[in-house]
Design a protein around this motif. Sequence first.
Motif: not given
Length: 451
Positions: A68-90
Amino acid sequence: MHFIGIDIGTTSICGIAYDFLNHTTASITIENESEIDSGKSWEKIQDPGWIVTSVIRIIKKFESKYDVIKGIGITGQMHGIVYVNNDGEAVSPLYTWQDNRGNMILNSHITYAKFLTDNSGYKLSTGYGIVTHFYNIRNALIPKGAVKLCTIMDYAVMKLTGRKTPLTDYTNAAGLGFFNVKESKFDLSSLDNIGMDTSILPEIGESASFSGFYNSNIPVYSAIGDNQAGFIGSVRDREKSIHVTIGTSSQLSVYSEDFIQMNTLDTRPFPWGGYILVGAALCGGESLTMLKSFFERTFSLFNGNAGKVRDFYEILNNIDFKKHYNDILSVKTHFNGTRSEPLSKGSISNISSSNFTPEVLILGFVKGICNELYDFYNTIPENLKKNKDLLVGSGNAIEKNDLLVRVLEGTFNFRVVKSETDEDAAFGASIAALVGGKYISDFGKVLKHGV
C-alpha cells in the motif's frame, strides 16, 4: 501505509519509504551518474532521461516491497532547468545549479548574472534558471521545440504522471529567479524589460499539489525545493532551531513567519506559509572532497600508485580536535566563489613552521566550512536568533564526519543534533505527500511535534 519521498540530488538520488502508521523509514540511494561532459569547463549539465529512469527504478523497488503506497512526493536540486516540448519531453540536458555560464562576460566586463541583477533589482547568480535561460537566448542555444522550462523535479513529476506541461510550486519558482517572494509570483514586468518571452515559464501552484497518478493508482504531488524539504525532514521545533545542511554545498536556514528582506541572506518561500532566511555557500562538503583528492594524488605521486589508502573520513574522525585547535590554519573555503562575489577564491593563511601539518590543514578546512556558515548566522536579525539554542545538522558531510559536528558546536557554541533520518530532504518530500493527500493538515504540525 507508505509514502514515498524522492530527492534528486547533484551527486546522488535517494528514495525514502515512510510508514505513516508505524513511524519507520526505509531508504534506497544510488549515485547520480548522469553528468554529461560537454568539453566546456564552465558547463555543468546532466542527463534528465537517466535521472527519471533512476527515480522510477527506486519507486519500483519500493512497490515490490510494500503493498500500500498512498503517495509520492518529490524534491531535488534547486535553480537548474530543463527545456520541454509540447509533448512534455525534455529537449535539453539539465543545466544544473553549478552551471557557470551566468559568470561569462556579456559586455563591458559585466557578467550575465550581474547584468540581470543590475537591471532587475533581484539578487541573481549563475546557476539560477532564468540566468541560464537568458545566456542561452543571447547565444542562440535554446533547443528546437522548447516551449517551457522547469526544474528537474518538476520534470520527474511530469514523467511519472504523463503531464505534458510542468507545474512548479513557489519554492522552486523562487529558485529560478525574478520571483517576487512577498507576492508569490514571477515579476513579469521585469522580465519584459529585458526582452524575455515569459510564456516559457512554468505554471505555479501550491506546494504539494496533486499532479496526477503514477501507474494509474498512486497519487503524485508537485515537487518542493530541497532546501525547504530538508528543513521539513529535519527540524522538529522551528522556533528554537537553526538548520544547517552540508552536502556538496552548505546552507544555514532559519524560519520566519514574517517576510524579511536582507542583502546577506536569501528570503525563500516556505511551503504553505512563512519563509526561511537562507545563507548558501557554494562549496561546503565539496571542500572536503577537494582536500581528499589532494591527499590521494599526493600519496599516488610519492608512492607510485602502490599500497592501500586509508579512508579519508576515518582519518578525519580520529583527529584530536582540542590538541590542534589553538594553532589552526585559517582557510577560506570560497573555492567556487560566493553568490555575491562569484570571482572570489579560497585561501589558506596563518601558516607557521609548527602548524603546517596534514592534521591542522584538515582541521582548517573543516573550520573554514563552519566559519562561512557562522558568518551567515551573525547577520540574522536578533529577534529571530533570540530563542534559538539548537543546531539541527543534516547532509552527507555531517552524517559521515564527527569532527565537523564538533567544530560546528565549537564555532556556534550550540549543541548539534543530527537529523533523525539519513536522507532528510527525501523524508521531507514524503511528508509533502502526506500533506498533499490531506493525511495531515499542514507542515507546521510536523515541524513542531514530529509525525
